[in-house]
Design a protein around this motif. Structure first.
Motif, PDB file in Angstrom:
ATOM      1  N   GLY A 155      39.584 138.774   9.960  1.00 15.15           N
ATOM      2  CA  GLY A 155      38.248 138.578   9.321  1.00 15.15           C
ATOM      3  C   GLY A 155      37.501 137.420   9.087  1.00 15.15           C
ATOM      4  O   GLY A 155      36.215 137.181   8.947  1.00 15.15           O
ATOM      5  N   THR A 156      38.348 136.147   9.499  1.00 14.68           N
ATOM      6  CA  THR A 156      37.848 134.924   9.546  1.00 14.68           C
ATOM      7  C   THR A 156      36.846 134.842  10.749  1.00 14.68           C
ATOM      8  O   THR A 156      36.813 134.912  11.681  1.00 14.68           O
ATOM      9  CB  THR A 156      38.801 133.856   9.946  1.00 14.68           C
ATOM     10  N   LEU A 157      35.469 134.130  10.238  1.00 16.51           N
ATOM     11  CA  LEU A 157      34.542 133.956  11.191  1.00 16.51           C
ATOM     12  C   LEU A 157      34.657 132.693  11.727  1.00 16.51           C
ATOM     13  O   LEU A 157      34.806 131.709  11.123  1.00 16.51           O
ATOM     14  CB  LEU A 157      32.977 134.113  10.495  1.00 16.51           C
ATOM     15  N   VAL A 158      34.453 132.651  13.214  1.00 19.78           N
ATOM     16  CA  VAL A 158      34.488 131.541  13.736  1.00 19.78           C
ATOM     17  C   VAL A 158      33.074 131.228  14.455  1.00 19.78           C
ATOM     18  O   VAL A 158      32.777 131.728  15.201  1.00 19.78           O
ATOM     19  CB  VAL A 158      35.842 131.454  14.830  1.00 19.78           C
ATOM     20  N   ARG A 159      32.409 130.085  14.176  1.00 22.63           N
ATOM     21  CA  ARG A 159      31.152 129.870  14.557  1.00 22.63           C
ATOM     22  C   ARG A 159      30.988 128.886  15.825  1.00 22.63           C
ATOM     23  O   ARG A 159      31.865 128.054  15.827  1.00 22.63           O
ATOM     24  CB  ARG A 159      30.285 129.134  13.407  1.00 22.63           C
ATOM     25  N   GLY A 160      30.070 129.268  16.482  1.00 23.14           N
ATOM     26  CA  GLY A 160      29.651 128.185  17.369  1.00 23.14           C
ATOM     27  C   GLY A 160      30.729 127.974  18.691  1.00 23.14           C
ATOM     28  O   GLY A 160      31.147 126.783  18.953  1.00 23.14           O
ATOM     29  N   ILE A 161      31.424 128.906  19.316  1.00 23.07           N
ATOM     30  CA  ILE A 161      32.734 129.079  19.958  1.00 23.07           C
ATOM     31  C   ILE A 161      32.234 128.183  21.142  1.00 23.07           C
ATOM     32  O   ILE A 161      31.092 128.063  21.703  1.00 23.07           O
ATOM     33  CB  ILE A 161      33.345 130.328  20.480  1.00 23.07           C
ATOM     34  N   SER A 162      33.159 127.594  22.010  1.00 25.64           N
ATOM     35  CA  SER A 162      33.156 126.942  23.390  1.00 25.64           C
ATOM     36  C   SER A 162      34.123 127.803  24.184  1.00 25.64           C
ATOM     37  O   SER A 162      35.270 127.853  23.944  1.00 25.64           O
ATOM     38  CB  SER A 162      33.702 125.449  23.205  1.00 25.64           C
ATOM     39  N   LEU A 163      33.692 127.806  25.287  1.00 22.34           N
ATOM     40  CA  LEU A 163      34.499 128.542  26.632  1.00 22.34           C
ATOM     41  C   LEU A 163      35.426 127.659  27.142  1.00 22.34           C
ATOM     42  O   LEU A 163      35.092 126.127  27.096  1.00 22.34           O
ATOM     43  CB  LEU A 163      33.595 129.435  27.468  1.00 22.34           C
ATOM     44  N   THR A 164      36.674 127.976  27.628  1.00 22.42           N
ATOM     45  CA  THR A 164      37.395 127.062  28.429  1.00 22.42           C
ATOM     46  C   THR A 164      37.355 127.443  29.629  1.00 22.42           C
ATOM     47  O   THR A 164      36.770 128.449  30.140  1.00 22.42           O
ATOM     48  CB  THR A 164      38.777 127.087  27.643  1.00 22.42           C
ATOM     49  N   ASP A 165      38.037 126.755  30.557  1.00 27.33           N
ATOM     50  CA  ASP A 165      38.550 127.099  32.061  1.00 27.33           C
ATOM     51  C   ASP A 165      39.187 128.369  32.138  1.00 27.33           C
ATOM     52  O   ASP A 165      38.972 129.179  32.982  1.00 27.33           O
ATOM     53  CB  ASP A 165      39.275 125.966  32.671  1.00 27.33           C
ATOM     54  N   ASN A 166      39.922 128.772  31.116  1.00 24.30           N
ATOM     55  CA  ASN A 166      40.663 130.161  31.193  1.00 24.30           C
ATOM     56  C   ASN A 166      39.865 130.925  30.582  1.00 24.30           C
ATOM     57  O   ASN A 166      39.674 131.283  29.212  1.00 24.30           O
ATOM     58  CB  ASN A 166      42.088 129.916  30.582  1.00 24.30           C
ATOM     59  N   PRO A 167      39.386 132.270  31.094  1.00 25.23           N
ATOM     60  CA  PRO A 167      38.652 133.217  30.396  1.00 25.23           C
ATOM     61  C   PRO A 167      39.444 134.021  29.213  1.00 25.23           C
ATOM     62  O   PRO A 167      38.643 134.932  28.499  1.00 25.23           O
ATOM     63  CB  PRO A 167      38.439 134.239  31.686  1.00 25.23           C
ATOM     64  N   GLU A 168      40.523 133.733  29.085  1.00 21.29           N
ATOM     65  CA  GLU A 168      41.281 134.311  27.938  1.00 21.29           C
ATOM     66  C   GLU A 168      41.321 133.601  26.877  1.00 21.29           C
ATOM     67  O   GLU A 168      41.729 134.230  25.812  1.00 21.29           O
ATOM     68  CB  GLU A 168      42.898 134.726  28.469  1.00 21.29           C
ATOM     69  N   HIS A 169      40.876 132.446  26.652  1.00 20.09           N
ATOM     70  CA  HIS A 169      40.856 131.653  25.703  1.00 20.09           C
ATOM     71  C   HIS A 169      39.391 131.042  25.324  1.00 20.09           C
ATOM     72  O   HIS A 169      38.660 130.725  26.256  1.00 20.09           O
ATOM     73  CB  HIS A 169      41.633 130.201  25.805  1.00 20.09           C
ATOM     74  N   ILE A 170      39.351 130.565  24.041  1.00 17.61           N
ATOM     75  CA  ILE A 170      38.051 129.865  23.814  1.00 17.61           C
ATOM     76  C   ILE A 170      38.437 128.918  22.636  1.00 17.61           C
ATOM     77  O   ILE A 170      39.768 128.953  22.173  1.00 17.61           O
ATOM     78  CB  ILE A 170      37.037 130.974  22.929  1.00 17.61           C
ATOM     79  N   GLU A 171      37.496 128.090  22.459  1.00 14.90           N
ATOM     80  CA  GLU A 171      37.750 126.974  21.249  1.00 14.90           C
ATOM     81  C   GLU A 171      36.919 127.164  20.232  1.00 14.90           C
ATOM     82  O   GLU A 171      35.682 127.481  20.457  1.00 14.90           O
ATOM     83  CB  GLU A 171      37.688 125.671  21.899  1.00 14.90           C
ATOM     84  N   GLY A 172      37.322 127.229  18.862  1.00 19.78           N
ATOM     85  CA  GLY A 172      36.670 127.222  18.001  1.00 19.78           C
ATOM     86  C   GLY A 172      37.207 126.407  16.515  1.00 19.78           C
ATOM     87  O   GLY A 172      38.347 126.029  16.433  1.00 19.78           O
ATOM     88  N   LYS A 173      36.454 126.325  15.587  1.00 18.25           N
ATOM     89  CA  LYS A 173      37.023 125.674  14.357  1.00 18.25           C
ATOM     90  C   LYS A 173      37.266 126.639  13.190  1.00 18.25           C
ATOM     91  O   LYS A 173      36.612 127.634  12.931  1.00 18.25           O
ATOM     92  CB  LYS A 173      36.101 124.563  13.732  1.00 18.25           C
ATOM     93  N   VAL A 174      38.683 126.368  12.925  1.00 20.30           N
ATOM     94  CA  VAL A 174      38.984 127.335  11.832  1.00 20.30           C
ATOM     95  C   VAL A 174      39.733 126.439  10.807  1.00 20.30           C
ATOM     96  O   VAL A 174      40.539 125.666  10.899  1.00 20.30           O
ATOM     97  CB  VAL A 174      40.076 128.326  12.142  1.00 20.30           C
ATOM     98  N   ASN A 175      39.207 126.657   9.327  1.00 15.04           N
ATOM     99  CA  ASN A 175      39.643 125.787   8.413  1.00 15.04           C
ATOM    100  C   ASN A 175      39.626 124.430   8.675  1.00 15.04           C
ATOM    101  O   ASN A 175      40.447 123.581   8.541  1.00 15.04           O
ATOM    102  CB  ASN A 175      41.058 126.060   8.176  1.00 15.04           C
ATOM    103  N   GLY A 176      38.408 123.855   9.257  1.00 14.41           N
ATOM    104  CA  GLY A 176      38.237 122.431   9.669  1.00 14.41           C
ATOM    105  C   GLY A 176      38.915 121.979  10.788  1.00 14.41           C
ATOM    106  O   GLY A 176      38.847 120.753  11.453  1.00 14.41           O
ATOM    107  N   THR A 177      39.872 122.741  11.595  1.00 12.86           N
ATOM    108  CA  THR A 177      40.542 122.502  12.534  1.00 12.86           C
ATOM    109  C   THR A 177      40.155 123.221  13.909  1.00 12.86           C
ATOM    110  O   THR A 177      39.841 124.195  13.982  1.00 12.86           O
ATOM    111  CB  THR A 177      42.138 122.634  12.442  1.00 12.86           C
TER     112      THR A 177
END
Length: 189
Positions: A155-177
């Protein structure tokens, strides 16, 4: 003997993945196929449309893979492995992947297709919705974050994700990390 006739004989005129006997077609197994029977399989329209992404994956339909993964034909093993990999978020599919035995050469062929699909396909969430840079997503299950000593809760909301070279992964901030997340555990918000 033409490829289609060879596949009809080999498969007893049924789909080599789900055993359906209606609307069958030759499917050359990517990424490279010489269109021979050794590098092709015989598929029903239901399997074919889901493999090619023309229709949504029906998880229950693919339970047939627990039988087809034991087929002696390398091309059938390759497609069974690829589909089990695609469905690996399902516990039964992961169990089947853990049990499957295929020769190293056949596994290499199977993984070449997975890699080619990754590099060509868009990043999708658990429901198949396409994700873009800047989208907001929600976690659909608790995820233990390695190296950060915390669990990202469902249920944690991850805002403003970034896509990576691998379509199975994204990057985002959770708990400031800033962390990498598997797209199969996310839902577009």
């Amino acid at each position: 003997m033409p490829t289609e006739q060879a596949l009809k004989n080999r498969s007893n005129n049924s789909c080599e993945l789900c055993t359906c006997t209606e609307t069958l077609a030759v499917y050359p197994v990517p990424p490279t196929s010489d269109l021979s029977a050794q590098q092709s399989i015989y598929l029903c329209q239901n399997c074919l449309s889901q493999i090619e992404g023309q229709s949504e994956l029906d998880v229950n339909h693919w339970r047939c893979l627990t039988d087809s993964m034991w087929n002696q034909e390398p091309a059938v093993q390759v497609m069974s492995y690829r589909m089990l990999h695609k469905l690996s978020t399902e516990s039964w599919a992961q169990d089947a992947l853990d049990m499957i035995y295929i020769e190293d050469e056949v596994k290499t062929w199977a993984e070449q297709g997975i890699a080619a699909e990754r590099s060509n396909g868009p990043t999708r969430d658990s429901n198949g919705a396409e994700l873009q840079d800047g989208d907001n997503v929600t976690l659909i299950k608790d995820l233990k974050v390695k190296g950060a000593n915390f669990t990202a809760k469902q249920g944690t909301l991850v805002r403003g994700i970034s896509l990576t070279d691998n379509p199975e992964h994204i990057e985002g901030k959770v708990n400031g990390t800033r962390i990498v997340l598997v797209s199969a555990y996310l839902k577009k918000a």
